[in-house]
Each structure stands twice: as structure tokens, then as C-alpha cells.
Design a protein around this motif. Sequence first.
Motif, PDB file in Angstrom:
ATOM      1  N   LYS A 228       0.405  -0.833   0.106  1.00 41.27           N
ATOM      2  CA  LYS A 228      -0.019  -0.024  -0.307  1.00 41.27           C
ATOM      3  C   LYS A 228       1.067   0.889   0.070  1.00 41.27           C
ATOM      4  CE  LYS A 228      -4.452  -2.438   2.487  1.00 41.27           C
ATOM      5  NZ  LYS A 228      -4.572  -2.794   3.508  1.00 41.27           N
ATOM      6  N   PHE A 229       1.580   0.803   0.717  1.00 43.11           N
ATOM      7  CA  PHE A 229       2.749   2.508   0.882  1.00 43.11           C
ATOM      8  C   PHE A 229       3.585   2.375  -0.926  1.00 43.11           C
ATOM      9  CE2 PHE A 229       7.199   3.625   1.829  1.00 43.11           C
ATOM     10  CZ  PHE A 229       7.006   5.445   2.149  1.00 43.11           C
ATOM     11  N   VAL A 230       3.703   1.867  -1.518  1.00 42.78           N
ATOM     12  CA  VAL A 230       4.185   1.721  -2.703  1.00 42.78           C
ATOM     13  C   VAL A 230       3.337   2.291  -3.540  1.00 42.78           C
ATOM     14  CG1 VAL A 230       5.437   0.218  -4.571  1.00 42.78           C
ATOM     15  CG2 VAL A 230       6.565  -0.352  -2.208  1.00 42.78           C
ATOM     16  N   GLU A 231       2.104   1.759  -3.465  1.00 43.80           N
ATOM     17  CA  GLU A 231       1.404   2.189  -4.653  1.00 43.80           C
ATOM     18  C   GLU A 231       1.298   3.592  -4.114  1.00 43.80           C
ATOM     19  OE1 GLU A 231      -2.024  -0.319  -3.645  1.00 43.80           O
ATOM     20  OE2 GLU A 231      -1.327  -1.975  -4.860  1.00 43.80           O
ATOM     21  N   THR A 232       1.334   3.758  -3.012  1.00 41.21           N
ATOM     22  CA  THR A 232       0.832   5.480  -2.791  1.00 41.21           C
ATOM     23  C   THR A 232       1.594   6.280  -3.369  1.00 41.21           C
ATOM     24  OG1 THR A 232      -0.709   4.790  -0.644  1.00 41.21           O
ATOM     25  CG2 THR A 232       0.297   6.910  -0.675  1.00 41.21           C
ATOM     26  N   MET A 233       3.279   6.535  -2.673  1.00 41.09           N
ATOM     27  CA  MET A 233       4.329   6.786  -3.134  1.00 41.09           C
ATOM     28  C   MET A 233       4.403   7.196  -4.289  1.00 41.09           C
ATOM     29  SD  MET A 233       5.699   8.290  -0.547  1.00 41.09           S
ATOM     30  CE  MET A 233       3.922   8.477  -0.257  1.00 41.09           C
ATOM     31  N   GLN A 234       3.786   6.403  -5.223  1.00 38.01           N
ATOM     32  CA  GLN A 234       4.312   5.901  -6.733  1.00 38.01           C
ATOM     33  C   GLN A 234       3.734   7.299  -6.796  1.00 38.01           C
ATOM     34  OE1 GLN A 234       3.735   1.604  -8.616  1.00 38.01           O
ATOM     35  NE2 GLN A 234       5.825   1.423  -8.175  1.00 38.01           N
ATOM     36  N   LYS A 235       3.051   7.494  -6.509  1.00 42.80           N
ATOM     37  CA  LYS A 235       1.297   8.200  -6.715  1.00 42.80           C
ATOM     38  C   LYS A 235       2.508   9.675  -6.551  1.00 42.80           C
ATOM     39  CE  LYS A 235      -2.216   5.401  -6.620  1.00 42.80           C
ATOM     40  NZ  LYS A 235      -3.914   5.108  -6.426  1.00 42.80           N
ATOM     41  N   GLU A 236       2.317  10.004  -5.402  1.00 39.61           N
ATOM     42  CA  GLU A 236       3.131  11.310  -4.883  1.00 39.61           C
ATOM     43  C   GLU A 236       4.364  11.543  -5.256  1.00 39.61           C
ATOM     44  OE1 GLU A 236       0.981  12.292  -2.893  1.00 39.61           O
ATOM     45  OE2 GLU A 236      -0.801  11.253  -3.713  1.00 39.61           O
ATOM     46  N   LEU A 237       5.729  10.158  -5.244  1.00 38.11           N
ATOM     47  CA  LEU A 237       6.358  10.795  -5.216  1.00 38.11           C
ATOM     48  C   LEU A 237       6.906  11.452  -6.696  1.00 38.11           C
ATOM     49  CD1 LEU A 237       8.194   8.769  -2.794  1.00 38.11           C
ATOM     50  CD2 LEU A 237       7.484  10.558  -2.240  1.00 38.11           C
ATOM     51  N   PRO A 238       8.126  11.898  -6.661  1.00 38.74           N
ATOM     52  CA  PRO A 238       8.984  12.657  -8.261  1.00 38.74           C
ATOM     53  C   PRO A 238       9.479  11.417  -9.063  1.00 38.74           C
ATOM     54  CG  PRO A 238       9.794  14.452  -6.437  1.00 38.74           C
ATOM     55  CD  PRO A 238       8.741  13.307  -5.979  1.00 38.74           C
ATOM     56  N   SER A 239       9.009  11.444  -9.653  1.00 42.70           N
ATOM     57  CA  SER A 239       9.817  10.489 -10.355  1.00 42.70           C
ATOM     58  C   SER A 239      11.179   9.844 -10.891  1.00 42.70           C
ATOM     59  CB  SER A 239       9.917  10.132 -12.707  1.00 42.70           C
ATOM     60  OG  SER A 239      10.270  11.283 -12.607  1.00 42.70           O
ATOM     61  N   GLU A 240      12.311  10.925  -9.764  1.00 42.88           N
ATOM     62  CA  GLU A 240      13.707  10.940  -9.692  1.00 42.88           C
ATOM     63  C   GLU A 240      13.452  10.273  -8.710  1.00 42.88           C
ATOM     64  OE1 GLU A 240      16.827  13.853  -8.140  1.00 42.88           O
ATOM     65  OE2 GLU A 240      16.419  14.090  -9.882  1.00 42.88           O
ATOM     66  N   THR A 241      13.076  10.681  -7.709  1.00 39.86           N
ATOM     67  CA  THR A 241      13.067   9.759  -6.443  1.00 39.86           C
ATOM     68  C   THR A 241      12.675   8.130  -6.198  1.00 39.86           C
ATOM     69  OG1 THR A 241      12.420  11.645  -4.652  1.00 39.86           O
ATOM     70  CG2 THR A 241      11.913   9.398  -4.356  1.00 39.86           C
ATOM     71  N   ILE A 242      11.873   8.036  -7.448  1.00 39.74           N
ATOM     72  CA  ILE A 242      11.472   6.378  -7.705  1.00 39.74           C
ATOM     73  C   ILE A 242      12.605   5.755  -8.134  1.00 39.74           C
ATOM     74  CG2 ILE A 242       9.338   5.407  -8.857  1.00 39.74           C
ATOM     75  CD1 ILE A 242       7.567   7.497  -7.832  1.00 39.74           C
ATOM     76  N   GLU A 243      12.771   6.442  -9.160  1.00 37.81           N
ATOM     77  CA  GLU A 243      13.733   5.743 -10.404  1.00 37.81           C
ATOM     78  C   GLU A 243      14.385   5.159  -9.113  1.00 37.81           C
ATOM     79  OE1 GLU A 243      15.116   7.957 -13.364  1.00 37.81           O
ATOM     80  OE2 GLU A 243      12.975   8.425 -14.177  1.00 37.81           O
ATOM     81  N   GLN A 244      15.550   6.280  -7.564  1.00 35.51           N
ATOM     82  CA  GLN A 244      16.454   6.280  -6.819  1.00 35.51           C
ATOM     83  C   GLN A 244      16.063   5.225  -6.063  1.00 35.51           C
ATOM     84  OE1 GLN A 244      17.120   9.914  -4.724  1.00 35.51           O
ATOM     85  NE2 GLN A 244      18.224  10.786  -6.634  1.00 35.51           N
ATOM     86  N   ALA A 245      14.907   4.801  -5.759  1.00 35.12           N
ATOM     87  CA  ALA A 245      14.900   3.530  -4.661  1.00 35.12           C
ATOM     88  C   ALA A 245      14.718   2.355  -5.653  1.00 35.12           C
ATOM     89  CB  ALA A 245      12.911   4.527  -4.128  1.00 35.12           C
ATOM     90  N   LYS A 246      14.084   2.457  -6.662  1.00 34.35           N
ATOM     91  CA  LYS A 246      14.169   1.384  -7.852  1.00 34.35           C
ATOM     92  C   LYS A 246      15.220   0.690  -7.682  1.00 34.35           C
ATOM     93  CE  LYS A 246       9.638   0.906  -9.718  1.00 34.35           C
ATOM     94  NZ  LYS A 246       8.741   1.740 -11.128  1.00 34.35           N
TER      95      LYS A 246
END
Length: 111
Positions: free
Chosen positions: A76-94
Motif C-alpha cells: 500500500k505504501f509503494v502504491e501511494t508513494m508512486q503516485k506522490e513522489l517525483p519520478s527521480e525519487t522513485i527511480e533512485q528507490a528502484k
Amino acid sequence: MQDKAKGDKSIELYSEDLMTEKNWESALALMNIYLYPEEFGVTLEPDLVKTLAYAYVSSDLRDGRHENEFNNVDTKFVETMQKELPSETIEQAKALYLELMTRMNSKQIGK
């Protein structure tokens, strides 16, 4: 837990457990520590990259397993954060997620 030494030791122990046992619960604990470090006595700033990366790991390790009394907070956290965080942050997390999974799969112990 408001003791820095205990907080740092917790990170170390959960990280070692994650690397050696591939324990999704350790990844979930690390996710929470990096999201709310002050609650665990850790003197770090909250780190959304690490939080999201450990959520990915926890969800991935638990994938397909139905853990009793677990409410899928990582997914649930992943789903929410993928909508809320900038794409750069998501790419760094991945990228961190892939690094962690590679280390686990090669059975290297590290932080």
C-alpha cells in the motif's frame, strides 16, 4: 526505543537478517526505521528513497504469500508513494531495490 546505539544496532541486525535470511519482516522494519527514524532513536533524517526501496523489497519477498494478520502495508505504501513522489525519487528507490536484491541473491553481507 530512544537510544541511538540501539537504533543503529537495530539497522545493522535487520540488514544482516535481510541479507542472510531474505526476511521480508526485516525489510518492513527497515522501511519503518527510515520513514520514522526519530521513533527508533536513530539520528537520521527520514529517507524516502530507502523507505520506498525497503518497501519494494518487503513486498517482493512476500509476493504470493498470505501472511496471517498482515495488512500489506508495504504494498500500500509503494502504491501511494508512486503516485506522490517525483519520478527521480522513485527511480533512485528502484535502483537501491535492485542493488539490495542483487546483494541478497549473491549472499553478500553488507550495509
